[in-house]
Design a protein around this motif. Structure first.
Motif, mmCIF file in Angstrom:
data_model
loop_
_atom_site.group_PDB
_atom_site.id
_atom_site.type_symbol
_atom_site.label_atom_id
_atom_site.label_comp_id
_atom_site.label_asym_id
_atom_site.label_seq_id
_atom_site.Cartn_x
_atom_site.Cartn_y
_atom_site.Cartn_z
ATOM 1 N N HIS A 111 0.791 -1.242 0.000
ATOM 2 C CA HIS A 111 0.000 0.000 0.000
ATOM 3 C C HIS A 111 0.817 1.282 0.000
ATOM 4 O O HIS A 111 0.412 2.254 -0.607
ATOM 5 N N HIS A 112 1.875 1.298 0.767
ATOM 6 C CA HIS A 112 2.531 2.598 0.970
ATOM 7 C C HIS A 112 4.018 2.537 0.695
ATOM 8 O O HIS A 112 4.646 1.488 0.838
ATOM 9 N N LEU A 229 -2.856 4.998 9.480
ATOM 10 C CA LEU A 229 -1.791 5.633 8.713
ATOM 11 C C LEU A 229 -0.954 6.466 9.652
ATOM 12 O O LEU A 229 -1.301 6.624 10.828
ATOM 13 N N HIS A 400 -6.701 11.723 2.156
ATOM 14 C CA HIS A 400 -5.262 11.982 2.267
ATOM 15 C C HIS A 400 -4.933 13.407 1.854
ATOM 16 O O HIS A 400 -5.608 13.977 1.008
ATOM 17 N N GLY A 440 -8.135 7.897 -3.712
ATOM 18 C CA GLY A 440 -7.607 7.462 -2.427
ATOM 19 C C GLY A 440 -6.447 8.366 -2.076
ATOM 20 O O GLY A 440 -6.617 9.489 -1.622
ATOM 21 N N HIS A 441 -5.244 7.880 -2.397
ATOM 22 C CA HIS A 441 -4.066 8.687 -2.109
ATOM 23 C C HIS A 441 -3.831 9.718 -3.202
ATOM 24 O O HIS A 441 -4.388 9.646 -4.292
HETATM 25 S S1 RUQ Z 1 -4.896 3.435 2.114
HETATM 26 S S2 RUQ Z 1 -6.920 5.124 0.139
HETATM 27 CU CU1 RUQ Z 1 -4.262 1.472 2.236
HETATM 28 CU CU2 RUQ Z 1 -3.169 4.129 2.260
HETATM 29 CU CU3 RUQ Z 1 -5.763 5.359 1.926
#
Ligand code: RUQ
Ligand code: CUA
Length: 665
Positions: A111-112, A229, A400, A440-441
């Motif tokens: 994810h990040h 987060l 975000h 999302g991000h």
């Molecule tokens: S998420 S769409 Cu897994 Cu960073 Cu926010």
């Protein structure tokens, strides 16, 4: 303003959306791009892009690299999932990278990402990434664009609030999404004993300044909630970390309802310098756990995996002044810190405002013990005492925020499908632009550092209906590029992505491009099965194990005729690419092998394990078009029945066995 209508329609839909009915499609989805967009993204053939964009691959488990503004896909870097294209997770050398305490895990959900920083600026050395499912953090080396290291995270599940880094890359953090019974406790408990038995955990992974080498320095034992987060403080707030938390209801079922009860959840402020003091003072408890630590060595061209068995845990309930909770409206998701380090933005998924917290006010509130009580032993700061102000009516479903370095923030709104630019000081909205759809991000080059380079914002969307040619039930995953150099944000490009994109990072190309490794020096290759020239090639049998030392150079393998392999043998093809030039990999594939190809970089050795399933003739060849005579780059290996007396022979460019026996069998 032109978006107001769809915005109004959306608010009526919130409930439907929460029930999974989908999100709003802005009006005029087709023609929102203005006339000069094409020239803004045009990078002429042969010219380089200005930025690298590293995009998380979501459930593909990989990371992709684009050039911006053209959005040309440059590379997919395999991180947590096997990649047959590059032999990652298939070659004997790379398999240990995917080892975990659960065994070999060929997939994850990435994810990040966070680029390494020095003094709060991107230094272009490494990029870190999280594995969400089987908790891990990876470090990718940006001189090679290879995954260099993967560390598993114990006491954790759903490693979502990860990997976020401090301003000098002292630490990478990893916060658990699922609270779970700690690994050293009996996990065989009733699920509804959540409140009693489930704990949160946040890991601080230290990063060696010179080598990048990672180690779990300590973990914080925290109340059982979901950590979502985070971002590190910077500048004045360096030494602190901020984590968004949801499910402070501590529900263990039907979270969409049960974890949305409270009006406010929390942002957890963590004083990691204080935690370091406690660690030094011997206040951590050594717990026995099991986690894998996998390292790729660029000299042996091989990964090793070790299982580690201890972790130092600091209990934040016992050890005061490490953690504080700040109430934050409605299931906060993104937790973002502005370039000065003063403002902390919490984005409540279900909120219709954005709270902005002040670091100075938070410090004062903590000093004055301005608390409304405690939550599971952690003091809860009064909302108003930490609050700088609220952005009113910004949109629906903020997720975000990134920063432009000119005093502004840009936030994505999932429900109202838009990005909104607002001023941090006066909290006034400056501009809004529709996205297609449900972003999302988002990412601004350096947008989470002290020095954003705000020419573009890239928005990563969750839904793309009607945006691309249909491709069956699943449509393209997608990003959108906006020019933000002027006052108005201008959509200039849509581009599909590999896997579902979550967070991304971008940086000026010059920070990275000149450090690129062009090939590996053959004389520095210390792989135990290297052949540094064709003279060193051989086939060695030891009982049922056969090691084939083979080389590749334009355009042949040596040896390319091999006989004497027998049924029941375990054969290892150790292919060394003898090239010493840029961009000349060779591939290696053999008929019927129950694995992928090898893709061997110049100067590298990689190994394919093969156990033939029946006697016969097996061709092998190079898979990467390497020269005009690439199609000639091939060979044969003969497999005889078990117990046959076929001699072990290997050669290149001459016939064997000797003439008189040709054709005897
Ligand atoms: S998420 S769409 Cu897994 Cu960073 Cu926010
Ligand atoms: Cu080597 Cu094609």
């Amino acid at each position: 303003m032109k978006n107001i209508r769809s915005f109004v329609i959306c608010s009526g839909l919130v409930t439907a959306i929460l029930l999974g009915a989908g999100s709003c499609k802005p009006k005029n989805a087709g023609n929102a791009v203005s006339g000069d967009a094409a020239s803004k993204v045009y990078v002429a053939p042969g010219k380089y892009d200005e930025f690298y964009n590293f995009v998380s691959g979501g459930f593909s488990g990989q990371m992709s690299v684009y050039g911006l503004p053209s959005a040309r896909l440059l590379r997919v870097i395999p991180v947590f999932s096997v990649d047959p294209e590059k032999g990652y997770g298939y070659s004997e050398e790379s398999k240990p990278m995917l080892n975990t305490s659960h065994g070999f895990v060929p997939w994850d959900d990435l994810h990040h990402e966070d680029l390494s920083q020095t003094n709060g600026e991107i230094d272009g050395r490494w990029i870190f990434a999280n594995a969400n499912n089987t908790p891990r953090v990876a470090r990718v080396d940006l001189t090679t664009f290879h995954t260099a290291e993967i560390i598993e995270i114990p006491n954790s599940a759903g490693n979502h609030s990860s990997p976020f880094i401090t301003e000098n890359t002292e630490y990478v953090v990893a916060g658990t999404r699922f609270s779970v019974p700690p690994d050293n406790a009996d996990g065989d408990v009733a699920i509804n004993s959540y409140k009693k038995n489930f704990k949160g955990s946040i890991s601080f992974i230290s990063v060696d300044k010179a080598t990048g080498s990672m180690a779990i320095a300590f973990q914080l034992r925290c109340p059982g909630v979901n950590f979502d987060l985070s971002h590190a403080g910077k500048g004045k707030s360096n030494g602190w970390f901020f984590f968004s938390c949801y499910n402070t209801e501590q529900a263990n079922t039907l979270l969409e309802v049960n974890a949305s009860q409270r009006d406010k959840d929390f942002i957890m402020a963590v004083n990691w310098k204080k935690a370091e003091e406690y660690l030094k003072a011997g206040k951590a408890v050594k717990e026995s756990v099991k986690y894998a630590h996998n390292v790729y060595n660029e000299k042996t061209h091989s990964a090793t995996s070790e299982i580690r068995t201890e972790v130092m845990v600091l209990d934040t309930k016992e050890l005061k002044d490490i953690c504080y909770f700040i109430p934050c409206p409605k299931s906060p998701h993104g937790c973002d810190v502005d370039p000065t380090g003063e403002y902390i933005v919490g984005s409540g998924k279900l909120a219709a405002l954005i709270p902005v917290f002040s670091f100075d006010k938070l410090m004062k509130a903590i000093a004055a013990k301005d608390f409304i009580g405690d939550y599971d032993g952690i003091p809860v700061v009064k909302y108003e005492s930490a609050l700088y102000g609220e952005v009113k009516k910004p949109g629906l479903g903020p997720l975000h925020t990134e920063f432009d370095g000119k005093g502004n923030a840009i936030t994505t709104f999932f429900v109202s499908s838009e990005i909104v630019k607002w001023n941090i000081k006066d909290l006034k909205i400056l501009d809004r632009a529709p996205t297609y759809y449900s972003p999302g991000h988002l990412c601004i080059p350096g947008g989470d550092t002290k020095k954003p380079n705000a020419k573009y914002v890239i928005v990563y969307n969750k839904i793309t209906k009607d945006r691309y040619l249909p491709t069956g039930p699943e449509l393209a995953q997608s990003a959108q590029l906006f020019d933000i150099s002027g006052d108005k944000m201008q959509l200039i490009l849509d581009f599909p992505t590999i896997g579902e994109p979550h967070y991304a990072q971008a940086v000026a190309a010059d920070v990275i491009r000149n450090n690129s490794v062009k090939f590996y020096k053959l004389e520095e290759n210390t792989h135990p099965f290297v052949s540094k020239g064709e003279g060193e090639t051989k086939v060695v049998r030891k009982d049922k194990r056969v090691d084939i030392y083979i080389t590749a150079i334009r355009s042949h393998f040596a040896p390319d005729n091999i006989e004497g392999i027998k049924m029941g043998d375990e054969v290892y093809w150790h292919v060394t690419n003898l090239e010493q030039d840029w961009d000349v990999p060779h591939g290696f594939a053999i008929k019927g092998a129950l694995t992928a190809e090898l893709l061997i970089m110049p100067g590298e050795t990689q190994t394919l394990k093969w156990t033939p399933e029946k006697p016969g003739m097996y061709p092998f060849y190079c898979t990467d078009f390497c020269s005009a005579l690439h199609q000639e780059m091939q060979g044969y290996v003969r497999v005889s029945p078990m117990g046959s007396n076929t001699a072990l022979l290997f050669s290149t460019g001459k016939n064997m066995p000797p003439k008189d026996s040709i054709g005897t069998k």
